[in-house]
Design a protein around this motif. Structure first.
Motif, short mmCIF file in Angstrom:
data_model
loop_
_atom_site.label_atom_id
_atom_site.label_comp_id
_atom_site.label_asym_id
_atom_site.label_seq_id
_atom_site.Cartn_x
_atom_site.Cartn_y
_atom_site.Cartn_z
N ASN A 6 -9.78 -2.94 7.74
CA ASN A 6 -9.12 -2.19 6.69
C ASN A 6 -8.75 -0.81 7.21
O ASN A 6 -9.63 -0.03 7.54
CB ASN A 6 -10.04 -2.03 5.47
N GLN A 8 -8.12 2.85 7.20
CA GLN A 8 -8.56 3.94 6.34
C GLN A 8 -7.48 5.02 6.33
O GLN A 8 -6.89 5.32 7.36
CB GLN A 8 -9.88 4.51 6.82
N LYS A 14 -4.07 10.74 1.72
CA LYS A 14 -4.71 10.78 0.40
C LYS A 14 -4.09 11.88 -0.46
O LYS A 14 -3.87 11.70 -1.66
CB LYS A 14 -6.22 11.00 0.54
N TYR A 28 1.60 5.02 -11.99
CA TYR A 28 0.72 4.57 -10.92
C TYR A 28 -0.46 5.53 -10.80
O TYR A 28 -0.32 6.73 -10.98
CB TYR A 28 1.45 4.52 -9.57
N ALA A 31 -5.33 5.66 -6.84
CA ALA A 31 -5.97 4.52 -6.18
C ALA A 31 -4.97 3.41 -5.88
O ALA A 31 -5.01 2.81 -4.81
CB ALA A 31 -7.11 3.98 -7.05
N GLN A 32 -4.06 3.13 -6.82
CA GLN A 32 -3.05 2.09 -6.58
C GLN A 32 -2.15 2.47 -5.40
O GLN A 32 -1.83 1.63 -4.57
CB GLN A 32 -2.20 1.88 -7.83
N GLU A 34 -2.90 4.55 -2.93
CA GLU A 34 -3.70 4.49 -1.71
C GLU A 34 -3.85 3.06 -1.22
O GLU A 34 -3.79 2.79 -0.02
CB GLU A 34 -5.07 5.13 -1.93
N GLN A 35 -4.05 2.12 -2.14
CA GLN A 35 -4.17 0.71 -1.75
C GLN A 35 -2.89 0.22 -1.09
O GLN A 35 -2.93 -0.47 -0.08
CB GLN A 35 -4.50 -0.15 -2.96
N GLN A 36 -1.75 0.60 -1.65
CA GLN A 36 -0.48 0.18 -1.06
C GLN A 36 -0.27 0.83 0.30
O GLN A 36 0.16 0.19 1.25
CB GLN A 36 0.69 0.54 -1.99
N ALA A 38 -2.49 1.77 2.42
CA ALA A 38 -3.39 1.18 3.40
C ALA A 38 -2.85 -0.14 3.94
O ALA A 38 -3.21 -0.56 5.04
CB ALA A 38 -4.78 0.96 2.79
N GLN A 39 -1.96 -0.77 3.19
CA GLN A 39 -1.36 -2.03 3.64
C GLN A 39 -0.13 -1.81 4.50
O GLN A 39 0.39 -2.75 5.07
CB GLN A 39 -0.98 -2.88 2.43
#
Length: 73
Positions: A6, A8, A14, A28, A31-32, A34-36, A38-39
């Motif tokens: 994963n 970071q 951030k 949004y 957290a949403q 940040e998740q995107q 990270a991908q």
């Protein structure tokens, strides 16, 4: 072991995620975003950190999705 596969986020990412979330007017969360992020791949200083895994098997579904080829395995 949890962080091994994963990516970071960098502290600057951030901060950017918070700014984008604030500008989204509640659509949004940080957290949403940040998740995107990270991908997604990150290129900085001439080096690319890979985000999501780009492996597919089988045929592409005919669901109107736009597919981007990344080469041949």
């Amino acid at each position: 072991m949890t962080d091994r596969y994963n990516r970071q986020l960098h502290p600057d990412e951030k901060t950017l995620a918070k700014q984008i979330a604030d500008k989204s007017g509640g659509r949004y969360t940080q957290a949403q975003i940040e998740q995107q992020m990270a991908q997604m791949n990150l290129t900085t200083g001439g080096q690319t950190e890979l985000g999501g895994v780009r492996v597919s098997v089988g045929s592409k579904p005919d669901d109107g999705t736009t597919w981007t080829p990344y080469g041949i395995n």
